[in-house]
Design a protein around this motif. Sequence first.
Motif, short mmCIF file in Angstrom:
data_model
loop_
_atom_site.label_atom_id
_atom_site.label_comp_id
_atom_site.label_asym_id
_atom_site.label_seq_id
_atom_site.Cartn_x
_atom_site.Cartn_y
_atom_site.Cartn_z
N SER A 105 39.46 50.45 34.73
CA SER A 105 39.22 49.04 35.02
C SER A 105 37.77 48.73 34.71
O SER A 105 36.87 49.44 35.17
CB SER A 105 39.46 48.74 36.49
OG SER A 105 40.81 48.59 36.75
N HIS A 141 35.64 43.89 28.24
CA HIS A 141 36.67 43.66 27.21
C HIS A 141 36.61 44.69 26.09
O HIS A 141 37.55 44.80 25.30
CB HIS A 141 36.54 42.24 26.64
CG HIS A 141 37.01 41.17 27.58
ND1 HIS A 141 36.23 40.11 27.97
CD2 HIS A 141 38.19 41.03 28.24
CE1 HIS A 141 36.92 39.34 28.81
NE2 HIS A 141 38.11 39.87 28.99
N ALA A 166 40.98 45.30 31.00
CA ALA A 166 40.49 44.02 30.50
C ALA A 166 40.70 43.91 29.00
O ALA A 166 41.07 42.85 28.47
CB ALA A 166 39.01 43.86 30.84
N CYS A 176 44.09 41.64 36.33
CA CYS A 176 43.21 40.65 35.76
C CYS A 176 43.78 39.26 36.00
O CYS A 176 44.96 39.02 35.75
CB CYS A 176 43.07 40.86 34.26
SG CYS A 176 42.35 42.44 33.83
N GLN A 186 44.26 43.17 28.24
CA GLN A 186 44.59 41.77 28.48
C GLN A 186 44.13 40.87 27.31
O GLN A 186 44.87 40.01 26.86
CB GLN A 186 43.94 41.29 29.78
CG GLN A 186 44.35 39.86 30.14
CD GLN A 186 43.54 39.28 31.27
OE1 GLN A 186 42.37 39.61 31.44
NE2 GLN A 186 44.17 38.44 32.06
N CYS A 206 38.17 42.42 37.22
CA CYS A 206 39.51 42.75 36.76
C CYS A 206 39.97 44.04 37.41
O CYS A 206 40.54 44.90 36.79
CB CYS A 206 39.44 42.89 35.24
SG CYS A 206 40.99 43.09 34.43
#
Lengths: 348, 348
Positions: free
Chosen positions: B340, A23, A29, A9, A32, A5
């Motif tokens: 990221s 995540h 991430a 992403c 998202q 990502c």
Amino acid sequence: MTDSCNNRCPPLNDDHDVVKMAHGGGGRAMAQLLDDVFRPAFDNPWLAKQHDGAVVEMPGAMAFTTDSYVVRPLFFPGSDIGTMAVHGTVNDLAMCGARPQYLSAGFILEEGLPLATLRRVVDSMAAAAVEAGVQIVTGDLKVVERGKADGVYINTAGVGKVVAPKPVEPTRIQPGDRILLSGDLGRHGVAVMTAREKLELESAIESDCASVVQPVLALLEEGIDVRCLRDLTRGGLASALVEVAESAGLAAEIREVDIPVREDVSAFCDLLGLDPLHVANEGRFIAIVAEQDVARATDILRRYPVSQGAVEIGHFVQGAAGLVTASSMIGASRVIDRLSGEQLPRIC
Amino acid sequence: MTDSCNNRCPPLNDDHDVVKMAHGGGGRAMAQLLDDVFRPAFDNPWLAKQHDGAVVEMPGAMAFTTDSYVVRPLFFPGSDIGTMAVHGTVNDLAMCGARPQYLSAGFILEEGLPLATLRRVVDSMAAAAVEAGVQIVTGDLKVVERGKADGVYINTAGVGKVVAPKPVEPTRIQPGDRILLSGDLGRHGVAVMTAREKLELESAIESDCASVVQPVLALLEEGIDVRCLRDLTRGGLASALVEVAESAGLAAEIREVDIPVREDVSAFCDLLGLDPLHVANEGRFIAIVAEQDVARATDILRRYPVSQGAVEIGHFVQGAAGLVTASSMIGASRVIDRLSGEQLPRIC
């Protein structure tokens, strides 16, 4: 720092994607995943603000409660961890004589959890929140490594406005007060156990997991002097009664023959040597009311599907604090104690 | 059903006892653990009631937030999971312009966790709660099998009275508004990393984990028009600035040379290829204020040890929403992006 990502992403794909450590990283991430899975499901203006918390109006006395949910497996006959995480917490607020209003949700996800599974859990929560009339206004997401957290653990905390005119607590119980049980016992525990052990039963026994907010609010709104409420989760009816009686400084007497247990649940418990009075429920409670309120309170409870099996099962008396005795059909009497040990782990 | 605690539980012994599955069962063993470890530490009238939730008075606008804490290891230089679980959540309430008042605490314990470790964590929480002026009024306890949950996961949710006269949120930020940073960056992330990897540094770098409630309340009480507040946890200063700028619909410009990073932290980050702007902090925040308030706001922040290093680092401008640029000492400029991927998992 290597990551799928990196600049932008790719869209999440429910068929292939799984939860990754990234995540939980607080970066792109995670943003998202929140945008794709959580915010659409729990859609409301508080979450849309993407702030560190939610600002809500909460005049006067408020109930505040929390529960973590670690049930295994995540899905079982009649319910799932997401539904439980909402109903369990709104029920705890109802037990305080409060109308549940706002929930927080903290997710601990296991790396590798299929995205489709996560979405199913989140959608269950969203549906349960609508049913219970609450908004999930703030949340948090953490990811832990593979092998931890059994897919997902969920914590919910809840707040609600106290609507009971008098405190709903054991200290208000008087000798002679009656114990109403809202329905049959043991289905949640048995449903989880059969799902976990992959037992094949002739008839599927479904969890009783449900919101009990409506009948509780109806009791309060229609002027029943509700002395105390307690839901019958871990430890079952027996542990709840002993705890309440201890706090009230009273003894209690119940009639075992009047306690509804479905025949298939009873047979299953016999087979495994379980006492249905110790088995966890997720949509059952006791309400303690004065003798003169019993008939009207029972009628009110029976109006709602979740408590249509409501029945009076006994009463409180002067006696040793916390001593609960049950009389059997043939008139013998046994002492009911709270659960010793862990009858069935990871039930909620 | 076999259990060491069948009729009466023997007293808990910190030298030998560990958490067992039965401690999560809702029965006698759980009652003993609550009575022995949790209630004495968090001693207050709400917990003494042993109800399903707490009833508190909460007039008017209230902030509500939650966070789960899964930091590994549980103890690291300068702080521990228990302290973080309190400070992290009270800080989130402060970021909403609220005075933190009540917390819930949900524990997920791993079977086999030494009781002495649990007690240390709980005592840390109790001390942090006293320091932050909050009460832990309701809680929950679950136990999961060995190998899950890394000892203990903690969720706290918090509520607090909003004291800010105007909303504290990104939409109130105007072009020209200044960004105050409360102190040096990166110590929490580095402290956890060194503890986890058992790195030996010449000088121990201690986590910055702390409550920032006092300086935030001081800003509000002394009439600073605080447009927005954001703590710099996962994703660090960079992610926080990008998020706030996106929500504000503005760009931001910061001066890298004015951002305080301790020399040892900077050296450590260089060595591992980390950007201190992405490293998590647990006692740092940004406050966005109007230009004319900068001097007074900085003076107020510097009165408190936790924010004595407060400094203005840049401002917001008209521009692409979420575009954050940093000018270096030699005048070059780089785009700052949110983290990221997962730079350092399990940091909070």
